[in-house]
Write a protein that holds these residues in place. Structure first.
Motif, PDB file in Angstrom:
ATOM      1  N   SER A   1      18.370  32.837 -13.732  1.00  0.00           N
ATOM      2  CA  SER A   1      16.955  32.606 -13.427  1.00  0.00           C
ATOM      3  C   SER A   1      16.773  31.798 -12.150  1.00  0.00           C
ATOM      4  CB  SER A   1      16.260  31.906 -14.601  1.00  0.00           C
ATOM      5  OG  SER A   1      16.806  30.615 -14.795  1.00  0.00           O
ATOM      6  N   GLY A   2      17.757  31.012 -11.771  1.00  0.00           N
ATOM      7  CA  GLY A   2      17.671  30.232 -10.541  1.00  0.00           C
ATOM      8  C   GLY A   2      17.698  31.082  -9.290  1.00  0.00           C
ATOM      9  N   LEU A   3      18.014  32.363  -9.434  1.00  0.00           N
ATOM     10  CA  LEU A   3      18.055  33.265  -8.285  1.00  0.00           C
ATOM     11  C   LEU A   3      16.755  34.046  -8.117  1.00  0.00           C
ATOM     12  CD1 LEU A   3      21.727  34.563  -8.569  1.00  0.00           C
ATOM     13  CD2 LEU A   3      20.819  32.788  -7.069  1.00  0.00           C
ATOM     14  N   ASP A   4      15.669  33.538  -8.678  1.00  0.00           N
ATOM     15  CA  ASP A   4      14.361  34.161  -8.528  1.00  0.00           C
ATOM     16  C   ASP A   4      13.977  34.159  -7.043  1.00  0.00           C
ATOM     17  OD1 ASP A   4      11.196  33.314  -8.357  1.00  0.00           O
ATOM     18  OD2 ASP A   4      11.592  34.902  -9.826  1.00  0.00           O
ATOM     19  N   ARG A   5      13.708  35.343  -6.483  1.00  0.00           N
ATOM     20  CA  ARG A   5      13.429  35.472  -5.045  1.00  0.00           C
ATOM     21  C   ARG A   5      12.236  34.640  -4.592  1.00  0.00           C
ATOM     22  NH1 ARG A   5      16.061  39.575  -2.233  1.00  0.00           N
ATOM     23  NH2 ARG A   5      17.251  40.989  -3.544  1.00  0.00           N
ATOM     24  N   GLU A   6      11.161  34.629  -5.377  1.00  0.00           N
ATOM     25  CA  GLU A   6       9.975  33.864  -4.989  1.00  0.00           C
ATOM     26  C   GLU A   6      10.274  32.369  -4.954  1.00  0.00           C
ATOM     27  OE1 GLU A   6       6.470  34.914  -7.200  1.00  0.00           O
ATOM     28  OE2 GLU A   6       6.814  37.062  -6.893  1.00  0.00           O
ATOM     29  N   ARG A   7      10.988  31.896  -5.952  1.00  0.00           N
ATOM     30  CA  ARG A   7      11.340  30.469  -5.983  1.00  0.00           C
ATOM     31  C   ARG A   7      12.233  30.110  -4.806  1.00  0.00           C
ATOM     32  NH1 ARG A   7      15.647  27.542  -8.195  1.00  0.00           N
ATOM     33  NH2 ARG A   7      15.108  25.401  -8.679  1.00  0.00           N
ATOM     34  N   LEU A   8      13.218  30.949  -4.512  1.00  0.00           N
ATOM     35  CA  LEU A   8      14.110  30.685  -3.392  1.00  0.00           C
ATOM     36  C   LEU A   8      13.363  30.727  -2.059  1.00  0.00           C
ATOM     37  CD1 LEU A   8      17.257  32.679  -4.571  1.00  0.00           C
ATOM     38  CD2 LEU A   8      16.953  30.200  -4.545  1.00  0.00           C
ATOM     39  N   ALA A   9      12.417  31.663  -1.911  1.00  0.00           N
ATOM     40  CA  ALA A   9      11.615  31.736  -0.686  1.00  0.00           C
ATOM     41  C   ALA A   9      10.776  30.474  -0.523  1.00  0.00           C
ATOM     42  CB  ALA A   9      10.731  32.972  -0.706  1.00  0.00           C
ATOM     43  N   ALA A  10      10.218  29.976  -1.632  1.00  0.00           N
ATOM     44  CA  ALA A  10       9.415  28.753  -1.574  1.00  0.00           C
ATOM     45  C   ALA A  10      10.281  27.560  -1.168  1.00  0.00           C
ATOM     46  CB  ALA A  10       8.743  28.495  -2.923  1.00  0.00           C
ATOM     47  N   LEU A  11      11.506  27.481  -1.679  1.00  0.00           N
ATOM     48  CA  LEU A  11      12.409  26.395  -1.304  1.00  0.00           C
ATOM     49  C   LEU A  11      12.777  26.464   0.175  1.00  0.00           C
ATOM     50  CD1 LEU A  11      14.809  26.298  -4.390  1.00  0.00           C
ATOM     51  CD2 LEU A  11      13.167  24.530  -3.718  1.00  0.00           C
ATOM     52  N   SER A  12      13.064  27.652   0.671  1.00  0.00           N
ATOM     53  CA  SER A  12      13.452  27.770   2.082  1.00  0.00           C
ATOM     54  C   SER A  12      12.287  27.438   3.003  1.00  0.00           C
ATOM     55  CB  SER A  12      14.017  29.156   2.393  1.00  0.00           C
ATOM     56  OG  SER A  12      13.038  30.145   2.270  1.00  0.00           O
ATOM     57  N   ALA A  13      11.047  27.654   2.537  1.00  0.00           N
ATOM     58  CA  ALA A  13       9.868  27.309   3.336  1.00  0.00           C
ATOM     59  C   ALA A  13       9.691  25.798   3.459  1.00  0.00           C
ATOM     60  CB  ALA A  13       8.622  27.944   2.726  1.00  0.00           C
ATOM     61  N   GLN A  14      10.360  25.031   2.615  1.00  0.00           N
ATOM     62  CA  GLN A  14      10.248  23.572   2.630  1.00  0.00           C
ATOM     63  C   GLN A  14      11.283  22.892   3.533  1.00  0.00           C
ATOM     64  OE1 GLN A  14      10.385  22.087  -1.398  1.00  0.00           O
ATOM     65  NE2 GLN A  14       8.875  23.566  -2.108  1.00  0.00           N
ATOM     66  N   LEU A  15      12.076  23.675   4.243  1.00  0.00           N
ATOM     67  CA  LEU A  15      13.075  23.068   5.130  1.00  0.00           C
ATOM     68  C   LEU A  15      12.385  22.228   6.200  1.00  0.00           C
ATOM     69  CD1 LEU A  15      15.515  26.077   5.676  1.00  0.00           C
ATOM     70  CD2 LEU A  15      15.976  23.978   4.414  1.00  0.00           C
ATOM     71  N   PRO A  16      12.998  21.112   6.575  1.00  0.00           N
ATOM     72  CA  PRO A  16      12.404  20.276   7.626  1.00  0.00           C
ATOM     73  C   PRO A  16      12.257  21.048   8.942  1.00  0.00           C
ATOM     74  CG  PRO A  16      14.222  19.127   6.543  1.00  0.00           C
ATOM     75  CD  PRO A  16      14.236  20.546   6.059  1.00  0.00           C
ATOM     76  N   GLU A  17      11.362  20.582   9.770  1.00  0.00           N
ATOM     77  CA  GLU A  17      11.129  21.212  11.068  1.00  0.00           C
ATOM     78  C   GLU A  17      12.430  21.242  11.870  1.00  0.00           C
ATOM     79  OE1 GLU A  17       8.405  20.502  14.994  1.00  0.00           O
ATOM     80  OE2 GLU A  17       7.642  19.823  13.053  1.00  0.00           O
ATOM     81  N   GLY A  18      12.708  22.370  12.493  1.00  0.00           N
ATOM     82  CA  GLY A  18      13.919  22.537  13.283  1.00  0.00           C
ATOM     83  C   GLY A  18      15.083  23.136  12.514  1.00  0.00           C
ATOM     84  N   PHE A  19      14.961  23.209  11.193  1.00  0.00           N
ATOM     85  CA  PHE A  19      16.010  23.795  10.366  1.00  0.00           C
ATOM     86  C   PHE A  19      15.618  25.210   9.970  1.00  0.00           C
ATOM     87  CE2 PHE A  19      16.763  19.332  10.051  1.00  0.00           C
ATOM     88  CZ  PHE A  19      18.116  19.162   9.778  1.00  0.00           C
TER      89      PHE A  19
END
Length: 169
Positions: free
Chosen positions: A76-94
């Motif tokens: 369940s941790g590989l849910d695409r929407e959840r992973l996309a939301a996490l990657s959108a939270q990367l700090p600026e420049g990352f």
């Protein structure tokens, strides 16, 4: 993978990179020899207390215990929407980048990350059979998550963070 008898397994040792997974009976006549033959830089793994006692009995004070995360079969941790939301939270420049053959080759040379790819036959084998993603700070790999081991029922993931980026949240 080595077993004492393919038809009636009493002792089994599976090697994945520097990790040796022990199963079967730790009282088996060949168990002590199997533990002794493990390379000094290797990791002995078993969630069974009797095997852990065998490791201690054979290696004594030279054994350094480390916590091993339990393997779960929950995808369940590989849910695409959840992973996309996490990657959108990367700090600026990352940014998040897929591990390609060139990056896999570089990971083999990084002391903090090599064990997450060295169980594959090389960078090409890694991209053909495994996969991974890296958090990049420009051209610098800040963190990488890769397939560590592959087996019929799934995979094990490994995550490594560049020491320069640790403890940043």
């Amino acid at each position: 993978v080595m077993a004492d008898d393919p038809e009636d397994i009493g002792l089994i040792v599976a090697r994945c990179g520097d990790y040796l997974y022990f199963g079967g009976d730790p009282g088996h006549p060949e168990a002590e020899a199997a533990v002794r033959q493990a390379p000094a830089e290797g990791y002995l793994v078993s969630l069974e207390p009797r095997w852990q006692e065998k490791f201690k009995a054979v290696w004594g004070p030279r054994l350094e215990a480390q916590r091993r995360h339990i393997i779960k079969r929950d995808m369940s941790g590989l849910d695409r929407e959840r992973l996309a939301a996490l990657s959108a939270q990367l700090p600026e420049g990352f940014c998040l980048k897929s591990v390609d053959e060139g990056m896999a080759r570089a990971l083999y040379e990084m002391p903090w990350a090599h064990e997450y790819v060295n169980q594959f036959a090389g960078a090409r084998d890694f991209v053909e059979r495994g996969f991974g993603f890296a958090v990049m700070d420009g051209d610098e790999i800040a963190c990488v998550g890769t397939t560590f081991s592959l087996y019929d029922a799934g995979m094990e993931m490994g995550i490594a963070t560049n020491p320069l980026y640790r403890r940043r949240g």
